[in-house]
Scaffold this motif. Structure first.
Motif, PDB file in Angstrom:
ATOM      1  N   VAL A  51       0.849  -1.196   0.000  1.00 33.68           N
ATOM      2  CA  VAL A  51       0.000   0.000   0.000  1.00 33.68           C
ATOM      3  C   VAL A  51       0.883   1.243   0.000  1.00 33.68           C
ATOM      4  CG1 VAL A  51      -1.907  -1.130   1.214  1.00 33.68           C
ATOM      5  CG2 VAL A  51      -0.215   0.123   2.523  1.00 33.68           C
ATOM      6  N   ASP A  52       0.328   2.322  -0.465  1.00 36.23           N
ATOM      7  CA  ASP A  52       1.014   3.605  -0.410  1.00 36.23           C
ATOM      8  C   ASP A  52       0.528   4.283   0.865  1.00 36.23           C
ATOM      9  OD1 ASP A  52       1.895   6.211  -0.587  1.00 36.23           O
ATOM     10  OD2 ASP A  52       1.207   6.505  -2.660  1.00 36.23           O
ATOM     11  N   VAL A  57      -3.596   4.824   3.358  1.00 36.58           N
ATOM     12  CA  VAL A  57      -3.753   4.391   4.746  1.00 36.58           C
ATOM     13  C   VAL A  57      -4.250   5.566   5.576  1.00 36.58           C
ATOM     14  CG1 VAL A  57      -2.593   3.459   6.787  1.00 36.58           C
ATOM     15  CG2 VAL A  57      -1.911   2.683   4.518  1.00 36.58           C
ATOM     16  N   HIS A  58      -5.241   5.306   6.417  1.00 36.63           N
ATOM     17  CA  HIS A  58      -5.802   6.342   7.286  1.00 36.63           C
ATOM     18  C   HIS A  58      -5.934   5.789   8.701  1.00 36.63           C
ATOM     19  CE1 HIS A  58      -6.689   8.704   3.742  1.00 36.63           C
ATOM     20  NE2 HIS A  58      -7.146   7.591   3.199  1.00 36.63           N
ATOM     21  N   VAL A  59      -5.520   6.583   9.677  1.00 37.57           N
ATOM     22  CA  VAL A  59      -5.606   6.216  11.085  1.00 37.57           C
ATOM     23  C   VAL A  59      -6.429   7.294  11.779  1.00 37.57           C
ATOM     24  CG1 VAL A  59      -4.323   5.797  13.213  1.00 37.57           C
ATOM     25  CG2 VAL A  59      -3.347   5.089  11.018  1.00 37.57           C
ATOM     26  N   THR A  60      -7.474   6.881  12.499  1.00 38.38           N
ATOM     27  CA  THR A  60      -8.297   7.825  13.243  1.00 38.38           C
ATOM     28  C   THR A  60      -8.516   7.304  14.656  1.00 38.38           C
ATOM     29  OG1 THR A  60     -10.342   6.793  12.469  1.00 38.38           O
ATOM     30  CG2 THR A  60      -9.530   8.670  11.209  1.00 38.38           C
ATOM     31  N   LEU A  66      -9.555   3.164  18.080  1.00 40.27           N
ATOM     32  CA  LEU A  66      -8.545   3.427  17.060  1.00 40.27           C
ATOM     33  C   LEU A  66      -8.967   2.655  15.815  1.00 40.27           C
ATOM     34  CD1 LEU A  66      -5.643   4.550  16.392  1.00 40.27           C
ATOM     35  CD2 LEU A  66      -4.849   2.247  16.931  1.00 40.27           C
ATOM     36  N   THR A  67      -9.071   3.350  14.680  1.00 36.26           N
ATOM     37  CA  THR A  67      -9.476   2.697  13.437  1.00 36.26           C
ATOM     38  C   THR A  67      -8.383   2.891  12.396  1.00 36.26           C
ATOM     39  OG1 THR A  67     -11.810   3.061  13.911  1.00 36.26           O
ATOM     40  CG2 THR A  67     -11.236   2.570  11.629  1.00 36.26           C
ATOM     41  N   ILE A  68      -8.006   1.782  11.770  1.00 33.52           N
ATOM     42  CA  ILE A  68      -7.027   1.794  10.682  1.00 33.52           C
ATOM     43  C   ILE A  68      -7.760   1.320   9.433  1.00 33.52           C
ATOM     44  CG2 ILE A  68      -4.869   0.847   9.795  1.00 33.52           C
ATOM     45  CD1 ILE A  68      -4.145   0.228  12.766  1.00 33.52           C
ATOM     46  N   THR A  69      -7.719   2.127   8.377  1.00 32.84           N
ATOM     47  CA  THR A  69      -8.297   1.726   7.100  1.00 32.84           C
ATOM     48  C   THR A  69      -7.215   1.829   6.033  1.00 32.84           C
ATOM     49  OG1 THR A  69      -9.097   3.965   6.679  1.00 32.84           O
ATOM     50  CG2 THR A  69     -10.662   2.436   7.663  1.00 32.84           C
ATOM     51  N   ALA A  70      -7.303   0.952   5.053  1.00 31.88           N
ATOM     52  CA  ALA A  70      -6.324   0.953   3.964  1.00 31.88           C
ATOM     53  C   ALA A  70      -6.961   0.376   2.717  1.00 31.88           C
ATOM     54  CB  ALA A  70      -5.098   0.128   4.354  1.00 31.88           C
ATOM     55  N   LEU A 113       2.698  -1.006   9.422  1.00 37.77           N
ATOM     56  CA  LEU A 113       2.267   0.255  10.008  1.00 37.77           C
ATOM     57  C   LEU A 113       2.344   0.104  11.520  1.00 37.77           C
ATOM     58  CD1 LEU A 113       0.861   3.077   9.766  1.00 37.77           C
ATOM     59  CD2 LEU A 113      -1.295   1.814  10.065  1.00 37.77           C
ATOM     60  N   GLU A 114       3.036   1.039  12.172  1.00 38.37           N
ATOM     61  CA  GLU A 114       3.138   1.011  13.632  1.00 38.37           C
ATOM     62  C   GLU A 114       2.499   2.276  14.185  1.00 38.37           C
ATOM     63  OE1 GLU A 114       6.641  -0.451  16.078  1.00 38.37           O
ATOM     64  OE2 GLU A 114       6.851   1.729  16.229  1.00 38.37           O
TER      65      GLU A 114
END
Length: 136
Positions: A51-52, A57-60, A66-70, A113-114
């Motif tokens: 992924v770029d 990638v979005h972290v909210t 905590l939500t990680i979407t990609a 992703l960390e």
């Protein structure tokens, strides 16, 4: 290293692997993660190869979650054969009590992703007295 709080994931990782590889209707876009809590830092590492991170990638963090979407799209071509993989990924994880969402950091290195979330604990757990009774 310790895990915090019940998570919305299966307790049987082998079953998840089996479903991912064998079940024709299973979700093929699983985002594998590992979580640790040490020294006031809650860390989530998500496996997101291909992924770029700047674009896909979005972290909210909101409401203690905590939500990680990609999104991933990859295409390979070689000698008259082409193949592509694409899909969306999403994981939502409950943050530990005392987490400070304003200080979250995230970095992406070699497909991982960390996300680090600082948290404070007061260190004082509540001791519960146990009432002992005897049957007469």
């Amino acid at each position: 290293m310790s895990s915090l709080l019940p998570r919305s994931r299966t307790s049987f990782p082998v079953l998840t692997d089996w479903l991912e590889n064998a079940w024709p209707f299973a979700e093929h876009n699983l985002m594998r993660i590992e979580e640790t809590a040490e020294e006031g830092k809650y860390t989530v590492r998500a496996e997101l190869p291909g992924v770029d991170p700047a674009k896909d990638v979005h972290v909210t963090a909101e409401g203690g979650l905590l939500t990680i979407t990609a999104e991933r799209e990859a295409r390979t071509e070689e000698k008259g054969h082409s193949e592509f993989r694409y899909g969306s990924f999403r994981r939502t994880i409950t943050l530990p009590t005392g987490a400070d969402p304003s200080k979250i950091t995230a970095k992406y290195t070699d497909g991982i992703l960390e996300v680090v979330v600082p948290f404070e604990t007061d260190g004082a757990g509540k001791h519960v007295e146990i009432e002992v009774t005897q049957k007469k």
